[in-house]
Design a protein around this motif. Sequence first.
Motif, mmCIF file in Angstrom:
data_model
loop_
_atom_site.group_PDB
_atom_site.id
_atom_site.type_symbol
_atom_site.label_atom_id
_atom_site.label_comp_id
_atom_site.label_asym_id
_atom_site.label_seq_id
_atom_site.Cartn_x
_atom_site.Cartn_y
_atom_site.Cartn_z
ATOM 1 N N ASP A 1 -9.667 3.478 -16.547
ATOM 2 C CA ASP A 1 -8.962 2.628 -15.585
ATOM 3 C C ASP A 1 -8.479 1.339 -16.244
ATOM 4 O OD1 ASP A 1 -9.357 4.465 -13.597
ATOM 5 O OD2 ASP A 1 -10.998 3.385 -12.618
ATOM 6 N N ALA A 2 -9.290 0.788 -17.144
ATOM 7 C CA ALA A 2 -8.892 -0.440 -17.853
ATOM 8 C C ALA A 2 -7.651 -0.189 -18.704
ATOM 9 C CB ALA A 2 -10.049 -0.945 -18.714
ATOM 10 N N VAL A 3 -7.584 0.982 -19.327
ATOM 11 C CA VAL A 3 -6.411 1.337 -20.133
ATOM 12 C C VAL A 3 -5.175 1.447 -19.249
ATOM 13 C CG1 VAL A 3 -5.359 3.187 -21.491
ATOM 14 C CG2 VAL A 3 -7.699 2.444 -21.996
ATOM 15 N N LEU A 4 -5.313 2.087 -18.094
ATOM 16 C CA LEU A 4 -4.172 2.239 -17.182
ATOM 17 C C LEU A 4 -3.694 0.878 -16.670
ATOM 18 C CD1 LEU A 4 -5.426 5.336 -15.162
ATOM 19 C CD2 LEU A 4 -3.512 5.301 -16.769
ATOM 20 N N ARG A 5 -4.643 -0.001 -16.337
ATOM 21 C CA ARG A 5 -4.258 -1.339 -15.887
ATOM 22 C C ARG A 5 -3.548 -2.107 -16.995
ATOM 23 N NH1 ARG A 5 -9.299 -1.159 -13.076
ATOM 24 N NH2 ARG A 5 -10.346 -2.089 -14.892
ATOM 25 N N HIS A 6 -4.053 -1.980 -18.217
ATOM 26 C CA HIS A 6 -3.433 -2.653 -19.362
ATOM 27 C C HIS A 6 -2.000 -2.159 -19.576
ATOM 28 C CE1 HIS A 6 -3.006 -4.543 -23.253
ATOM 29 N NE2 HIS A 6 -2.760 -3.380 -23.822
ATOM 30 N N LEU A 7 -1.818 -0.862 -19.488
ATOM 31 C CA LEU A 7 -0.478 -0.301 -19.646
ATOM 32 C C LEU A 7 0.450 -0.807 -18.544
ATOM 33 C CD1 LEU A 7 1.553 1.555 -20.987
ATOM 34 C CD2 LEU A 7 0.561 3.478 -19.732
ATOM 35 N N GLY A 8 -0.054 -0.868 -17.308
ATOM 36 C CA GLY A 8 0.757 -1.389 -16.208
ATOM 37 C C GLY A 8 1.164 -2.833 -16.436
ATOM 38 N N ARG B 1 4.323 4.095 -11.958
ATOM 39 C CA ARG B 1 3.331 5.095 -12.315
ATOM 40 C C ARG B 1 3.593 6.324 -11.460
ATOM 41 N NH1 ARG B 1 -3.226 5.012 -11.266
ATOM 42 N NH2 ARG B 1 -3.731 6.848 -12.563
ATOM 43 N N LEU B 2 3.933 7.428 -12.109
ATOM 44 C CA LEU B 2 4.268 8.651 -11.373
ATOM 45 C C LEU B 2 3.026 9.435 -10.992
ATOM 46 C CD1 LEU B 2 7.422 9.911 -13.300
ATOM 47 C CD2 LEU B 2 7.247 8.299 -11.403
ATOM 48 N N GLY B 3 1.921 9.233 -11.714
ATOM 49 C CA GLY B 3 0.686 9.941 -11.424
ATOM 50 C C GLY B 3 -0.129 10.124 -12.685
ATOM 51 N N GLY B 4 -1.468 10.033 -12.552
ATOM 52 C CA GLY B 4 -2.318 10.215 -13.720
ATOM 53 C C GLY B 4 -1.955 9.241 -14.816
ATOM 54 N N GLU B 5 -1.700 9.783 -16.034
ATOM 55 C CA GLU B 5 -1.319 8.952 -17.168
ATOM 56 C C GLU B 5 0.179 8.978 -17.430
ATOM 57 O OE1 GLU B 5 -2.944 12.823 -19.078
ATOM 58 O OE2 GLU B 5 -3.156 11.686 -17.223
ATOM 59 N N GLU B 6 0.968 9.445 -16.464
ATOM 60 C CA GLU B 6 2.428 9.513 -16.612
ATOM 61 C C GLU B 6 3.106 8.322 -15.945
ATOM 62 O OE1 GLU B 6 3.690 14.156 -17.140
ATOM 63 O OE2 GLU B 6 3.909 13.235 -15.164
ATOM 64 N N PHE B 7 4.018 7.706 -16.691
ATOM 65 C CA PHE B 7 4.748 6.536 -16.213
ATOM 66 C C PHE B 7 6.241 6.738 -16.479
ATOM 67 C CE2 PHE B 7 0.470 5.314 -17.011
ATOM 68 C CZ PHE B 7 0.157 4.300 -16.119
ATOM 69 N N ALA B 8 7.051 5.967 -15.778
ATOM 70 C CA ALA B 8 8.505 6.048 -15.978
ATOM 71 C C ALA B 8 9.103 4.660 -15.832
ATOM 72 C CB ALA B 8 9.140 7.003 -14.985
ATOM 73 N N VAL B 9 10.249 4.454 -16.476
ATOM 74 C CA VAL B 9 11.006 3.212 -16.326
ATOM 75 C C VAL B 9 12.473 3.576 -16.164
ATOM 76 C CG1 VAL B 9 11.594 0.959 -17.282
ATOM 77 C CG2 VAL B 9 9.384 1.993 -17.841
ATOM 78 N N LEU B 10 13.099 3.064 -15.118
ATOM 79 C CA LEU B 10 14.544 3.212 -14.920
ATOM 80 C C LEU B 10 15.234 1.947 -15.395
ATOM 81 C CD1 LEU B 10 17.128 4.495 -13.660
ATOM 82 C CD2 LEU B 10 16.460 3.402 -11.503
ATOM 83 N N LEU C 1 0.821 -1.211 0.000
ATOM 84 C CA LEU C 1 0.000 0.000 0.000
ATOM 85 C C LEU C 1 0.851 1.255 0.000
ATOM 86 C CD1 LEU C 1 -2.806 -1.056 2.514
ATOM 87 C CD2 LEU C 1 -3.065 -0.671 0.053
ATOM 88 N N SER C 2 2.019 1.176 0.617
ATOM 89 C CA SER C 2 2.893 2.354 0.699
ATOM 90 C C SER C 2 3.834 2.465 -0.490
ATOM 91 C CB SER C 2 3.719 2.314 1.989
ATOM 92 O OG SER C 2 4.664 1.252 1.963
ATOM 93 N N GLU C 3 4.059 1.350 -1.215
ATOM 94 C CA GLU C 3 5.063 1.356 -2.273
ATOM 95 C C GLU C 3 4.498 1.139 -3.670
ATOM 96 O OE1 GLU C 3 7.821 -1.678 -1.151
ATOM 97 O OE2 GLU C 3 8.774 -0.447 0.404
ATOM 98 N N LYS C 4 3.270 0.637 -3.763
ATOM 99 C CA LYS C 4 2.709 0.288 -5.071
ATOM 100 C C LYS C 4 1.510 1.154 -5.424
ATOM 101 C CE LYS C 4 4.053 -4.569 -5.599
ATOM 102 N NZ LYS C 4 3.550 -5.945 -5.807
ATOM 103 N N ASP C 5 1.328 1.340 -6.718
ATOM 104 C CA ASP C 5 0.112 1.949 -7.235
ATOM 105 C C ASP C 5 -0.930 0.842 -7.317
ATOM 106 O OD1 ASP C 5 -1.504 3.975 -8.746
ATOM 107 O OD2 ASP C 5 -1.278 2.458 -10.313
ATOM 108 N N MET C 6 -2.037 0.997 -6.589
ATOM 109 C CA MET C 6 -3.000 -0.084 -6.461
ATOM 110 C C MET C 6 -3.742 -0.395 -7.761
ATOM 111 S SD MET C 6 -2.796 -1.411 -3.473
ATOM 112 C CE MET C 6 -1.020 -1.210 -3.714
ATOM 113 N N LEU C 7 -3.875 0.569 -8.644
ATOM 114 C CA LEU C 7 -4.608 0.330 -9.889
ATOM 115 C C LEU C 7 -3.801 -0.507 -10.876
ATOM 116 C CD1 LEU C 7 -7.153 0.885 -11.601
ATOM 117 C CD2 LEU C 7 -6.000 2.945 -12.462
ATOM 118 N N THR C 8 -2.512 -0.197 -11.007
ATOM 119 C CA THR C 8 -1.688 -0.844 -12.031
ATOM 120 C C THR C 8 -0.762 -1.932 -11.491
ATOM 121 O OG1 THR C 8 0.091 0.785 -11.790
ATOM 122 C CG2 THR C 8 -1.680 1.297 -13.356
ATOM 123 N N GLY C 9 -0.500 -1.925 -10.182
ATOM 124 C CA GLY C 9 0.450 -2.878 -9.618
ATOM 125 C C GLY C 9 1.899 -2.474 -9.778
ATOM 126 N N LEU C 10 2.138 -1.300 -10.380
ATOM 127 C CA LEU C 10 3.504 -0.805 -10.542
ATOM 128 C C LEU C 10 3.980 -0.106 -9.277
ATOM 129 C CD1 LEU C 10 3.136 0.822 -14.084
ATOM 130 C CD2 LEU C 10 4.175 -1.392 -13.570
#
Length: 425
Positions: A311-318, A334-343, A255-264
Amino acid sequence: MGNSSVLVVDDSPMFLQVVTRRLAEEVDAEVVAAVSLRAAQTAMAERRFDVALLDLNLPDAPGGEVVDLALAHHIPAIVFAGDCSEQTRSRLWAKRIVDYVVKEGEESLNYAVRLVRRILRNRQVAVLVVDDSATVRHMLAEMLAVHCFTVLEAADGSEGLRLLAEHPNVRLVITDYEMPQMNGVRLVQAARGLYPKEELAIIGISGHEQKDLSARFLKSGANDFLHKPFSAEELYCRITQNLDLLEYIRTIRDLSEKDMLTGLANRRYFFAHGSQLLAKAQERQEPVYVAMLDLDHFKRVNDQYGHEAGDAVLRHLGTMLLRHFGGEQALPARLGGEEFAVLFVGVTDVAARVEAFRAELAATPVNAPGGSVPVTVSIGVCGLPGQNLERHLACADQLLYRAKHRGRNRVEMGASPQKMDTGKE
């Protein structure tokens, strides 16, 4: 657990309905109901069950025959009993059941549902038993097998440490105290150097009369202690309690480390853990890249198809990000909204991997309640040797702006470009 199945047998239609409804709501498994021994026989002949909840006394099986039937089919059995007399308990435990539950109200049902969930989860859990007595190890292994654990055995602390290092799926260690080479207390101390309490449960056991032994185990890092001899019922209760606690802690951490919608990973974890990964990679002189991703025209998706589709689109992207970039060398977030990042750390073919991801995403529309939704992203990828995570992100963000400016659904890669105020929609 999605392919798991649970059998419930009870001659009370009302009770059967309540139990099956609760299981369907709270356990990720298919639930099959039967009202008699004959119906249970038919169900067991037609399919395999992972666990069964069984009424001890049925009209066509008043002597608990349904329990014997389930055990003959190698189905872990949880028994509903109308009484808890010593004779009944002894008879049931002699059959090597998972547990018995006395029908005494709501809490009894709650316990039964939790137990079903526990048994299904145990199939992914390994338990390490450390004891210099082969007889004790065999006894414990048989008891643990009833609860569907994978069991590893070690004859002393040194062998136990080796197995613990070789098997990362071990979540519980049960260790005796008196053993050659390395006793149980020393094993606990060494094991805590590998895993903290919130990741590995350790239960000490001993028949030694030393009064402070339980305190020594607990002070050395054990989660629990049992004096020999102990009953199967007590051992199971202690094991379940400790494993449940590990899962509660893991849930809180998620809960503190993951985005609950996407699992990222969420923004907080990405910056905290990503900075550490980047620093270590730079020490090893490995390449580091950061990708910034932004869904194209996401507002239009919400407006045209609805927020449920969004929400389905965001989950699919995740899901796609985890499939393409989940692993030790990449950290998607997932940094927020529709913005994502990969290191990316230590990855040399970043451009090809990111482009393959973009192309597959564009070719796989999302089936949502409002219809089939096309999905594309614009991506900026930047690598700045010697710079921190914030500078990498700022650089990737500007490259993302360039991708938007040049038509979207594309990847831009390089050093930080001149800032463009084009907006990301």
